[in-house]
Design a protein around this motif. Structure first.
Motif, PDB file in Angstrom:
ATOM      1  N   PRO A 122       0.071  11.291 -11.260  1.00 28.04           N
ATOM      2  CA  PRO A 122      -1.021  12.060 -10.329  1.00 28.04           C
ATOM      3  C   PRO A 122      -2.084  11.328 -10.006  1.00 28.04           C
ATOM      4  CG  PRO A 122      -0.761  12.844 -12.742  1.00 28.04           C
ATOM      5  CD  PRO A 122       0.177  11.626 -12.614  1.00 28.04           C
ATOM      6  N   ASN A 123      -2.281  10.154 -10.288  1.00 29.77           N
ATOM      7  CA  ASN A 123      -3.608   9.341  -9.708  1.00 29.77           C
ATOM      8  C   ASN A 123      -3.347   8.911  -8.060  1.00 29.77           C
ATOM      9  OD1 ASN A 123      -4.338   9.907 -12.333  1.00 29.77           O
ATOM     10  ND2 ASN A 123      -4.083   7.423 -12.956  1.00 29.77           N
ATOM     11  N   VAL A 124      -1.972   9.012  -7.616  1.00 23.14           N
ATOM     12  CA  VAL A 124      -1.846   8.579  -6.478  1.00 23.14           C
ATOM     13  C   VAL A 124      -2.589   9.476  -5.668  1.00 23.14           C
ATOM     14  CG1 VAL A 124       0.185   9.990  -5.963  1.00 23.14           C
ATOM     15  CG2 VAL A 124      -0.067   7.502  -4.856  1.00 23.14           C
ATOM     16  N   ALA A 125      -2.733  10.659  -5.727  1.00 24.21           N
ATOM     17  CA  ALA A 125      -3.397  11.663  -4.851  1.00 24.21           C
ATOM     18  C   ALA A 125      -4.941  11.403  -5.024  1.00 24.21           C
ATOM     19  CB  ALA A 125      -3.088  12.931  -5.377  1.00 24.21           C
TER      20      ALA A 125
ATOM     21  N   GLU B 286      -7.229   1.244  -3.086  1.00 21.82           N
ATOM     22  CA  GLU B 286      -6.916   1.085  -4.353  1.00 21.82           C
ATOM     23  C   GLU B 286      -5.426   1.670  -4.591  1.00 21.82           C
ATOM     24  OE1 GLU B 286      -9.624   2.910  -7.047  1.00 21.82           O
ATOM     25  OE2 GLU B 286     -11.050   1.475  -6.828  1.00 21.82           O
ATOM     26  N   ARG B 287      -4.790   2.263  -3.367  1.00 18.89           N
ATOM     27  CA  ARG B 287      -3.495   2.826  -3.751  1.00 18.89           C
ATOM     28  C   ARG B 287      -2.363   1.765  -3.222  1.00 18.89           C
ATOM     29  NH1 ARG B 287      -3.786   7.163   0.198  1.00 18.89           N
ATOM     30  NH2 ARG B 287      -5.383   8.178  -1.376  1.00 18.89           N
TER      31      ARG B 287
ATOM     32  N   THR C 255       0.909  -1.203  -0.004  1.00 16.49           N
ATOM     33  CA  THR C 255       0.106   0.050   0.150  1.00 16.49           C
ATOM     34  C   THR C 255       0.727   1.179  -0.009  1.00 16.49           C
ATOM     35  OG1 THR C 255      -1.699  -1.032   1.113  1.00 16.49           O
ATOM     36  CG2 THR C 255      -1.617   1.348   1.297  1.00 16.49           C
ATOM     37  N   ILE C 256       0.745   2.138  -0.897  1.00 18.96           N
ATOM     38  CA  ILE C 256       1.368   3.555  -0.725  1.00 18.96           C
ATOM     39  C   ILE C 256       0.681   4.123   0.156  1.00 18.96           C
ATOM     40  CG2 ILE C 256       2.072   5.361  -2.267  1.00 18.96           C
ATOM     41  CD1 ILE C 256       1.715   3.609  -4.914  1.00 18.96           C
TER      42      ILE C 256
ATOM     43  N   LEU D  64      -2.349  -0.787  -8.701  1.00 22.51           N
ATOM     44  CA  LEU D  64      -2.277   0.272  -9.602  1.00 22.51           C
ATOM     45  C   LEU D  64      -1.198  -0.287 -11.035  1.00 22.51           C
ATOM     46  CD1 LEU D  64      -1.343   3.096  -7.029  1.00 22.51           C
ATOM     47  CD2 LEU D  64      -3.350   2.584  -8.565  1.00 22.51           C
ATOM     48  N   VAL D  65      -0.381  -0.793 -10.848  1.00 22.97           N
ATOM     49  CA  VAL D  65       0.448  -1.515 -12.045  1.00 22.97           C
ATOM     50  C   VAL D  65      -0.301  -2.293 -12.887  1.00 22.97           C
ATOM     51  CG1 VAL D  65       2.347  -3.080 -12.594  1.00 22.97           C
ATOM     52  CG2 VAL D  65       2.801  -1.282 -10.946  1.00 22.97           C
ATOM     53  N   PHE D  66      -1.311  -3.365 -12.107  1.00 20.70           N
ATOM     54  CA  PHE D  66      -2.020  -4.308 -12.960  1.00 20.70           C
ATOM     55  C   PHE D  66      -3.347  -3.446 -13.453  1.00 20.70           C
ATOM     56  CE2 PHE D  66       1.170  -6.798 -11.551  1.00 20.70           C
ATOM     57  CZ  PHE D  66       1.573  -7.866 -12.554  1.00 20.70           C
ATOM     58  N   THR D  67      -3.798  -2.554 -12.986  1.00 24.41           N
ATOM     59  CA  THR D  67      -5.145  -2.039 -13.131  1.00 24.41           C
ATOM     60  C   THR D  67      -5.302  -0.561 -13.691  1.00 24.41           C
ATOM     61  OG1 THR D  67      -5.863  -1.334 -11.012  1.00 24.41           O
ATOM     62  CG2 THR D  67      -6.315  -3.554 -11.707  1.00 24.41           C
TER      63      THR D  67
END
Length: 175
Positions: free
Chosen positions: A56-59, A65-66, A43-44, A71-74
């Motif tokens: 940018p999507n991390v924020a 989902e973080r 988890t980030i 994130l790498v696979f979806t």
């Protein structure tokens, strides 16, 4: 022997959704270098503004989902960001397996793994390979929609007081 050994993490324990304050301050101090912190389940849980510029999507991703594997696979943005996505995605999974160590057999029951097995065919294929590979610092190439192709060295550190937390720092490659 002296009581300083880290206690083993369990895959069913909830991960922290936020890095400790002093870790976040360190990430922020690395202002010119995209950096993030990941919990044992990947988890980030912290990042700096430079990482938000790169990804940018991390924020905006929800805490559930973080997760770096998720994130790498979806996330289509990540797939576009990584010109070598096929290789990188499998390598991330192999590194995740290596870090799991003795918990590897329990990982199939982890919520993120179960979700990925349901929604991602590339993940299902990679999961079946059972490949394990330790982390190594290396050059990473990103295809950023604004900055174009950017190259970084990828490094990972662990705070002494939180050895199960990893800080990932990208430093620019000369040229």
């Amino acid at each position: 022997m002296a009581g300083y050994a880290p206690s083993p993490s369990r895959p069913d324990e909830p991960s922290a959704h936020a890095a400790p304050a002093h870790v976040q301050r360190l990430l922020d101090a690395l202002a010119g270098f995209p950096s993030y912190a990941i919990a044992p389940d990947w988890t980030i849980c912290g990042w700096n503004a430079a990482y938000t510029t790169l990804y940018p999507n991390v924020a905006t991703a929800g805490p559930d989902e973080r997760n770096l594997l998720w994130l790498v696979f979806t996330d289509p943005y990540v797939r576009d960001l990584l010109p070598d996505w096929e290789t990188t995605s499998r390598r991330f999974l192999a590194e995740f397996r290596a870090e799991a160590g003795p918990r590897l057999g329990d990982l199939a029951r982890s919520p993120v793994i179960q979700r990925l097995l349901r929604v991602s065919e590339p993940f299902r294929d990679a999961w079946q390979s059972h490949h394990v590979e330790g982390f190594t610092s290396r050059e990473r190439v990103f295809r950023h929609p604004v900055a174009g192709t950017v190259r970084f060295e990828h490094h990972r550190l662990a705070p002494a007081d939180h050895p199960d937390l990893h800080l990932v720092v990208y430093t620019p490659v000369a040229g």
